[in-house]
Motif scaffolding. Structure first.
Motif, PDB file in Angstrom:
ATOM      1  N   VAL A  45       0.742  -1.367  -0.052  1.00 42.01           N
ATOM      2  CA  VAL A  45      -0.052  -0.003  -0.083  1.00 42.01           C
ATOM      3  C   VAL A  45       0.818   1.419  -0.061  1.00 42.01           C
ATOM      4  N   GLU A  46       2.016   1.254   0.680  1.00 38.92           N
ATOM      5  CA  GLU A  46       2.670   2.494   0.884  1.00 38.92           C
ATOM      6  C   GLU A  46       3.379   2.655  -0.396  1.00 38.92           C
ATOM      7  N   THR A  47       3.944   1.426  -1.266  1.00 39.47           N
ATOM      8  CA  THR A  47       4.400   1.794  -2.429  1.00 39.47           C
ATOM      9  C   THR A  47       3.242   2.343  -3.603  1.00 39.47           C
ATOM     10  N   ASP A  48       2.058   1.909  -3.436  1.00 40.47           N
ATOM     11  CA  ASP A  48       0.997   2.193  -4.255  1.00 40.47           C
ATOM     12  C   ASP A  48       0.722   3.686  -3.988  1.00 40.47           C
ATOM     13  N   LYS A  57      -8.037   6.493   0.063  1.00 43.42           N
ATOM     14  CA  LYS A  57      -8.250   5.183   0.353  1.00 43.42           C
ATOM     15  C   LYS A  57      -6.983   4.485   0.958  1.00 43.42           C
ATOM     16  N   ASP A  58      -5.958   4.737   0.385  1.00 46.05           N
ATOM     17  CA  ASP A  58      -4.668   4.145   0.512  1.00 46.05           C
ATOM     18  C   ASP A  58      -4.349   4.555   2.141  1.00 46.05           C
ATOM     19  N   ASP A  59      -4.510   5.831   2.528  1.00 44.24           N
ATOM     20  CA  ASP A  59      -4.415   6.436   3.936  1.00 44.24           C
ATOM     21  C   ASP A  59      -5.408   5.502   4.851  1.00 44.24           C
ATOM     22  N   ASN A  60      -6.395   5.257   4.540  1.00 48.35           N
ATOM     23  CA  ASN A  60      -7.665   4.522   5.160  1.00 48.35           C
ATOM     24  C   ASN A  60      -6.793   2.959   5.508  1.00 48.35           C
ATOM     25  N   ARG A  61      -6.735   2.451   4.152  1.00 46.72           N
ATOM     26  CA  ARG A  61      -5.912   1.268   4.429  1.00 46.72           C
ATOM     27  C   ARG A  61      -4.680   1.032   5.413  1.00 46.72           C
ATOM     28  N   ARG A  82      -0.848  -7.529  -6.375  1.00 51.20           N
ATOM     29  CA  ARG A  82      -0.056  -7.519  -5.339  1.00 51.20           C
ATOM     30  C   ARG A  82      -0.358  -7.822  -4.051  1.00 51.20           C
ATOM     31  N   THR A  83      -1.550  -7.357  -3.795  1.00 50.02           N
ATOM     32  CA  THR A  83      -2.019  -7.560  -2.272  1.00 50.02           C
ATOM     33  C   THR A  83      -2.500  -9.134  -2.501  1.00 50.02           C
TER      34      THR A  83
END
Length: 324
Positions: free
Chosen positions: A38-41, A75-79, A289-290
Motif C-alpha cells: 500500500v505504501e508503494t501504491d 483510500k490508501d491512507d484508510n487502508r 500485489r495484495t
C-alpha cells in the motif's frame, strides 16, 4: 492410565498453542507485507496526481482524473490505518498466548517465501495418526478399559485364600518336673478360605459396564482417527491449492498487471490515454500485489497447521515416507 491420558492432553494443547502462535505471527507478517504494498501504491499515486495536476493546469488533462487519484490516495491512507488497527489486535492476541504484556512490541515479521507441497496424503496420514497425542490418549483409554474387563471376568472365578501361621514357643522350667504337654514345641497352622461368586447379577452388571466402557473407548478412538484424517486431508489439499494460487499470481497475473501498467504509462506519456486509464491499470496491479501476499500467507499458514497436525516439520514426514 489416567496420568498418561492427561500427559497426552497437555501435549495436544501444546501443539495447538504452537500452531496458533505461528498462525498469528504469519497474519502479522501478511499485514507487514500488505502495508509495504500500500505504501508503494500511495507513492505511485502521488506521482500520478502530480502529473495529472500539471496536465490539467496546462489545459490538456481533465479535472476528474485529479480528483479520482486524490480519492484513491485517501483510500490508501484508510487502508494503512486499518492495517495498523488489525496488527495491534493480532499483536495483543500473540502476546497473550506468549504470556507477555499486551502492549509488548512485535518487530516487523518477514512473510516466508515457502513453496513446499505436502508428501502423499497416505504418508502424512500415517505420520499424523502416529504423532497426535489425542491418539495416544484414546489408545490409553482402551488399554484401561481392557484391564477393567479382565478384572470383571476374574470376579466370576472362585477366590481361594490359603494362609499359614507359625509361632515360636520357648520352653518353660516348672518346679517339680510337671511341665505342660508339648512344652517348648513351636506352633504351626494352616488356613483355607473359599469365596464363591454367588451374586451373579452384580457380576454380570460389572462385566457389562466394563464392556460398554471399552466399546465407548474404541468408538472414541475411531472418532479421533476420523477427525485427524479429515483435518490432514483438508490441509494437504489447502496447501496444494494455495501453492498453485501463489504460482498463478507470480507467474501470470503479476506479469500481466505490470505489462498493462507499463502500456498505460506509455499511452499516457504519448497523450493517447488519460489519467483515469492510468489509475485503472495501477488499481489492477495493487489488487494483484495484495493477492500475492495473501496467497503466500495462506500457504504458510496451511503449512504451519499441517505440521501441527502431524506433530513434526513437513520435511521429517517427507523423509520418513521416502524411507518406508
Amino acid at each position: 492410565d489416567r496420568s498418561e491420558a492427561l500427559v497426552s492432553e497437555v501435549s495436544a494443547r501444546r501443539l495447538d498453542l504452537v500452531t496458533e502462535v505461528r498462525r498469528l505471527s504469519l497474519e502479522i507478517a501478511y499485514l507487514d507485507a500488505y502495508r509495504k504494498v500500500v505504501e508503494t501504491d500511495r507513492e505511485t499515486l502521488i506521482h500520478y496526481e502530480q502529473l495529472a495536476r500539471a496536465r490539467y493546469a496546462s489545459g490538456v488533462g481533465i479535472e476528474q482524473g485529479v480528483i479520482k487519484i486524490q480519492a484513491e490516495i485517501t483510500k490508501d491512507d484508510n487502508r494503512l490505518l486499518d492495517i495498523a488497527t488489525r496488527r495491534a489486535t493480532l499483536v495483543g492476541a500473540l502476546n497473550g498466548l506468549r504470556d507477555r504484556p499486551q502492549q509488548s512490541p512485535v518487530p516487523e515479521i518477514a512473510l516466508p517465501r515457502d513453496s513446499r507441497t505436502a508428501p502423499p496424503l497416505a504418508v502424512v496420514r500415517v505420520r499424523a495418526l502416529e504423532a497426535r497425542p489425542e491418539m495416544d490418549a484414546a489408545t490409553a483409554e482402551i488399554d484401561r478399559a481392557d484391564t477393567l474387563v479382565e478384572l470383571a471376568r476374574k470376579d466370576y472365578k472362585p477366590d481361594v485364600t490359603v494362609g499359614a501361621t507359625y509361632g515360636l514357643v520357648t520352653g518353660r522350667d516348672v518346679p517339680g518336673g510337671l511341665a505342660p504337654l508339648d512344652n517348648g514345641r513351636d506352633i504351626f497352622g494352616l488356613s483355607l478360605s473359599l469365596n464363591l461368586p454367588i451374586k451373579r447379577g452384580r457380576l454380570d452388571a460389572g462385566l457389562e459396564e466394563a464392556a460398554e466402557r471399552r466399546l465407548a473407548a474404541v468408538e472414541h478412538r475411531r472418532d479421533v482417527s476420523a477427525s485427524v484424517d479429515r483435518a490432514v486431508g483438508e490441509l494437504v489439499e489447502r496447501l496444494r491449492l494455495s501453492g498453485e494460487q501463489v504460482e498463478l499470481f507470480e507467474r501470470v497475473l503479476l506479469i500481466q498487471a505490470e505489462q498493462s501498467l507499463r502500456s498505460a504509462e506509455s499511452g499516457y506519456a504519448a497523450g493517447n490515454l488519460n489519467s483515469l486509464d492510468l489509475l485503472d491499470a495501477e488499481r489492477v496491479l495493487l489488487d494483484v500485489r495484495t493477492g500475492i501476499e495473501r496467497a503466500r500467507a495462506d500457504h504458510a499458514i496451511a503449512l504451519a497447521r499441517l505440521e501441527g497436525a502431524i506433530g513434526a516439520p513437513l520435511d521429517e514426514a517427507d523423509t520418513e515416507g521416502a524411507s518406508s
